[in-house]
Each structure stands twice: as structure tokens, then as C-alpha cells.
Scaffold this active site. Sequence first.
Site, short mmCIF file in Angstrom:
data_model
loop_
_atom_site.label_atom_id
_atom_site.label_comp_id
_atom_site.label_asym_id
_atom_site.label_seq_id
_atom_site.Cartn_x
_atom_site.Cartn_y
_atom_site.Cartn_z
N ASP A 1 -6.93 -3.59 10.68
CA ASP A 1 -5.80 -2.68 10.89
C ASP A 1 -5.77 -2.22 12.35
O ASP A 1 -6.77 -2.31 13.08
CB ASP A 1 -5.97 -1.48 9.95
CG ASP A 1 -4.66 -0.74 9.68
OD1 ASP A 1 -3.63 -1.07 10.28
OD2 ASP A 1 -4.69 0.19 8.84
N CYS B 1 0.83 -1.21 0.00
CA CYS B 1 0.00 0.00 0.00
C CYS B 1 0.87 1.27 0.00
O CYS B 1 2.00 1.25 0.48
CB CYS B 1 -0.90 -0.01 1.23
SG CYS B 1 -2.37 0.99 0.98
O1 LIG Z 1 -0.88 4.71 4.59
C1 LIG Z 1 -1.47 5.76 4.87
O2 LIG Z 1 -0.88 6.85 4.92
C2 LIG Z 1 -2.94 5.74 5.14
C3 LIG Z 1 -3.54 6.91 5.57
C4 LIG Z 1 -4.90 6.93 5.78
C5 LIG Z 1 -5.67 5.81 5.58
C6 LIG Z 1 -5.08 4.63 5.15
C7 LIG Z 1 -3.72 4.58 4.93
N1 LIG Z 1 -3.12 3.40 4.53
C8 LIG Z 1 -3.90 2.24 4.26
C9 LIG Z 1 -3.30 0.93 4.32
O3 LIG Z 1 -3.89 0.00 3.80
C10 LIG Z 1 -2.03 0.66 5.11
O4 LIG Z 1 -1.26 -0.24 4.40
C11 LIG Z 1 -2.40 0.07 6.46
O5 LIG Z 1 -3.01 1.09 7.21
C12 LIG Z 1 -1.15 -0.45 7.20
O6 LIG Z 1 -0.16 0.53 7.26
P1 LIG Z 1 1.23 0.22 7.99
O7 LIG Z 1 0.96 0.03 9.44
O8 LIG Z 1 2.08 1.42 7.73
O9 LIG Z 1 1.80 -0.99 7.32
#
Ligand SMILES: O=C(O)c1ccccc1NCC(=O)[C@H](O)[C@H](O)COP(=O)(O)O
Length: 209
Positions: A125, A8
Site C-alpha cells: 500500500d 475494502c
Molecule cells: O480504508 C481505510 O479507511 C483504512 C484505514 C486504516 C487502515 C486501513 C484502511 N484500509 C485498508 C485497505 O486495505 C485499503 O483498501 C487500502 O489502504 C487502499 O485504500 P485506497 O487507497 O482508498 O484504495
Amino acid sequence: MRTRIKICGITRLEDALAAVALGVDALGFNFWAQSKRHVAPDVAGQIVRRLPPFVTTVGVFVNAMRFEIFNVAGEARMQAIQLHGDEPVGECSQYSFPVLYRLRAGEAWDEAALARSQATAFLLDTPSPAQGGAGVPFDWSLARPEIAGKPVILAGGLTPENVGEAVRRVRPYGVDVASGVESSPGVKDHEKLARFVEAVRRADAEEER
Ligand SMILES: O=C(O)c1ccccc1NCC(=O)[C@H](O)[C@H](O)COP(=O)(O)O
């Protein structure tokens, strides 16, 4: 079963191609303006035009209006959408796209409403003031391979170091990562990407034995 992998927060063609070369299943493009990984729809569209077939493109939205989702997803050539804000789960039925619906780990869900919904899968999440992409894992004992009969995509603070253990413990349909494979927000580290994919595949292979 092969655990599906979604990377992502793609903002650059070279990162998209590196992830695809490693065999990932899906790429997430974040259209929430406040995200550190925000990408403009026309830039996302240019990246998507250069992808080979059979890679699912997922548009990530936070509390966006329906018309905006349709317009942006169309312009950016998204094949699926991810509702990652405070949208009610019933909203999933408003789209012709497959919908990944974000659930916050540890919250009380209305399982009957989730089962009735048109969500294609639930992205589980870590609850975060930043909405997503915070890089913080949650207690995986709160996760399951399926919720309300639909597949679960495990997210939240996954890294090349912990994703193998997460897959072994939860056996989700898929895993999702943003910050854990980056050198800075929106810039993927190709070595971390490779180690992440390898860790998932190793955990898959262990299960098959
Ligand atoms: O990644 C972002 O900045 C974000 C901001 C707002 C809503 C969703 C967002 N990301 C979505 C995703 O699917 C991410 O991969 C997920 O939240 C996991 O993130 P991480 O903990 O950094 O791997």
C-alpha cells in the site's frame, strides 16, 4: 492467472452483495475505530450472515490487541485478518487465521524476516498518515508479483481508470481498493465497482492471449 479482487471498507449489505454479484473474491471490513470506513463487529456479522459461500471476509485491524482481534473476528465471522498498522511481521504467527500483512511501498523491508514469517500474503500500500484508505497511488515500479516468495496484493489509489494498467505492469496476485469505488467514505458506488472489476478482467484476458 485471474487477478483476485478485494473490496475494502464494506459497511453496507447492499454494497457487499453488489460486489459479490460482480464476482469479487474478498470483502474487507475495517475495525479500526478511527477509520472513515469503520464498521461495528455486530453490523459486519449481520452482513456476513447474508453472503453466499466462497467469499473471503477479511477483518482489517490497526495496532489492535490480540484478544480484541480474536473477539472481533469471531463475532464478525471473519475468515482472514489484515494487519495494517505497525505490527511486527512476526505477529502473523499468533493467529490461526490467514493473515494479510501490510507493507508500505518504498520502505526497506527485511526480506529474510518476511520470508520466515507466517504472513499469507503482503498487501502493498501507499505509505499514508491515515494508515490506509487514502486513495493515493504509489510508483508501481516499486511493486512485484511476489515479495519474499509470498503473493502480493496491490493497493493504494486504485480506480476503475488505472487498475487495468496496474495489473498489466505489476501482475500482482490480487488488487485491493477502498476509496476508488466509493461515492463517499464507506459507501460504494456500484457503477464504479462494476467498471473496476471489468478493468481487471480485461487486463487478465489480454495476458491470456
Ligand atoms: O480504508 C481505510 O479507511 C483504512 C484505514 C486504516 C487502515 C486501513 C484502511 N484500509 C485498508 C485497505 O486495505 C485499503 O483498501 C487500502 O489502504 C487502499 O485504500 P485506497 O487507497 O482508498 O484504495
